[in-house]
Design a protein around this motif. Structure first.
Motif, PDB file in Angstrom:
ATOM      1  N   MET A   1     -12.573 -10.270  10.744  1.00  0.00           N
ATOM      2  CA  MET A   1     -13.868 -10.091  10.089  1.00  0.00           C
ATOM      3  C   MET A   1     -14.271  -8.620  10.178  1.00  0.00           C
ATOM      4  N   PRO A   2     -14.495  -7.946   9.044  1.00  0.00           N
ATOM      5  CA  PRO A   2     -14.900  -6.546   9.079  1.00  0.00           C
ATOM      6  C   PRO A   2     -16.207  -6.357   9.833  1.00  0.00           C
ATOM      7  N   ARG A   3     -16.317  -5.236  10.561  1.00  0.00           N
ATOM      8  CA  ARG A   3     -17.516  -4.928  11.324  1.00  0.00           C
ATOM      9  C   ARG A   3     -18.579  -4.352  10.404  1.00  0.00           C
ATOM     10  N   PHE A  21      -8.253  -2.093   0.275  1.00  0.00           N
ATOM     11  CA  PHE A  21      -7.870  -1.482   1.552  1.00  0.00           C
ATOM     12  C   PHE A  21      -7.649  -2.567   2.606  1.00  0.00           C
ATOM     13  N   GLU A  22      -8.583  -3.502   2.714  1.00  0.00           N
ATOM     14  CA  GLU A  22      -8.461  -4.582   3.702  1.00  0.00           C
ATOM     15  C   GLU A  22      -7.206  -5.411   3.452  1.00  0.00           C
ATOM     16  N   THR A  23      -6.925  -5.698   2.189  1.00  0.00           N
ATOM     17  CA  THR A  23      -5.741  -6.489   1.859  1.00  0.00           C
ATOM     18  C   THR A  23      -4.464  -5.726   2.197  1.00  0.00           C
ATOM     19  N   ALA A  24      -4.446  -4.431   1.890  1.00  0.00           N
ATOM     20  CA  ALA A  24      -3.271  -3.616   2.209  1.00  0.00           C
ATOM     21  C   ALA A  24      -3.042  -3.578   3.716  1.00  0.00           C
ATOM     22  N   TRP A  25      -4.111  -3.459   4.482  1.00  0.00           N
ATOM     23  CA  TRP A  25      -3.977  -3.447   5.942  1.00  0.00           C
ATOM     24  C   TRP A  25      -3.467  -4.802   6.445  1.00  0.00           C
ATOM     25  N   THR A  26      -4.026  -5.875   5.924  1.00  0.00           N
ATOM     26  CA  THR A  26      -3.615  -7.212   6.347  1.00  0.00           C
ATOM     27  C   THR A  26      -2.146  -7.472   6.032  1.00  0.00           C
ATOM     28  N   THR A 138      -1.010  -3.705  13.620  1.00  0.00           N
ATOM     29  CA  THR A 138      -2.277  -2.980  13.487  1.00  0.00           C
ATOM     30  C   THR A 138      -2.103  -1.559  12.959  1.00  0.00           C
ATOM     31  N   PHE A 139      -0.859  -1.142  12.711  1.00  0.00           N
ATOM     32  CA  PHE A 139      -0.635   0.212  12.192  1.00  0.00           C
ATOM     33  C   PHE A 139      -0.747   0.230  10.674  1.00  0.00           C
ATOM     34  N   MET A 140      -1.365   1.299  10.153  1.00  0.00           N
ATOM     35  CA  MET A 140      -1.445   1.488   8.702  1.00  0.00           C
ATOM     36  C   MET A 140      -1.298   2.970   8.387  1.00  0.00           C
ATOM     37  N   PHE A 164       3.886   3.433  -2.106  1.00  0.00           N
ATOM     38  CA  PHE A 164       2.501   3.198  -1.711  1.00  0.00           C
ATOM     39  C   PHE A 164       1.768   2.340  -2.732  1.00  0.00           C
ATOM     40  N   VAL A 165       0.807   1.571  -2.239  1.00  0.00           N
ATOM     41  CA  VAL A 165      -0.234   1.022  -3.097  1.00  0.00           C
ATOM     42  C   VAL A 165      -1.207   2.173  -3.345  1.00  0.00           C
TER      43      VAL A 165
END
Length: 263
Positions: A1-3, A21-26, A138-140, A164-165
């Protein structure tokens, strides 16, 4: 859940970039941001890192940046030779976001180091130590560049871009930019509006008399000077015109345009 909360750097979305961005990180995908200088790319990365609760290592790329600057090197400490991780190796080892700002400015050997991190291997070989670091979930890796600065000698190869996306950024619409500049500087929106109008006129000259348009960052600087009591014409000259050109004729022309917009 984003802060959420006051400790998250303010950012106004232009589209679906936060979700992307959130999807790419996930999904553990590397991300490339492109857009003009000062349009909010770095603020966006800071916002998303804080929102996701991730440590952020930012590297400002330049002509002398080498792969070793990112991965690390052996240094003398107390008479001993020890290996010291660079910012990229630290992020891969510990997790978090490594942000390479203006990656096109770095030397070409940097791209070679990034390739194993931008495919399904997600590894960083450290040739000098013999280690191969595997990136945790957790790395991006995030990078940015200004396509307006690209030339034959400094350009991202298609083979690098396609790892890259990508998200394209531009300056905010007039109303949103006025709101942002007012909030960042403290100057009321009615006095910010003509500054934004001037910036939009000067941006239209990009590629003609000037190489780059007025950034939102410079607008905030200008509005901050005015909010501190500096006359508007002096603030515009110092923050919006002088940074754009060193040519006297061009400067005079930009000043004339400013005089017609700023009362």
């Amino acid at each position: 859940m984003p802060r959420t909360g006051p400790d998250i750097p303010a950012y106004v979305p232009q589209g679906n970039e936060c979700r992307l961005f959130e999807t790419a990180w996930t999904r553990r995908l590397p991300l490339l941001l492109k857009g003009p200088t000062g349009c909010g790319k770095t603020r966006f990365v800071s916002h998303m890192a804080a929102r996701l609760g991730l440590p952020l290592a930012t590297v400002s790329c330049h002509d002398d940046l080498t792969a070793a600057d990112l991965t690390g090197r052996f240094l003398l400490k107390g008479g001993d030779t020890v290996w010291v991780d660079g910012p990229l190796a630290q992020s891969v080892r510990n997790g978090g976001i490594c942000y390479l700002d203006e990656i096109v400015e770095a030397r070409k050997d940097v791209a070679v180091v990034l390739h194993p991190l931008t495919d399904d291997r997600r590894i960083l070989p450290l040739e000098r130590t013999g280690e191969t670091l595997e990136a945790p979930s957790t790395f991006m890796l995030v990078a940015s560049y200004n396509p307006g600065y690209q030339n034959i000698l400094k350009a991202l190869k298609p083979s690098t871009k396609q790892r890259f996306v990508m998200i394209e950024f531009d300056f905010l619409p007039r109303g949103q930019e006025i709101t942002i500049v007012a909030a960042e500087s403290g100057l009321d929106e009615a006095r910010v509006a003509p500054l934004v109008d001037l910036a939009r006129k000067l941006r239209a000259l990009k590629g003609q008399d000037i190489e780059e348009g007025v950034s939102t960052r410079l607008l905030v600087y200008c509005a901050s000077l005015i909010d501190s009591g500096m006359p508007a014409r002096e603030a515009v000259l110092a923050a919006l015109i002088e940074p754009l050109t060193d040519e006297p004729d061009v400067k005079a022309a930009l000043t004339e345009i400013a005089s017609a917009v700023i009362a």
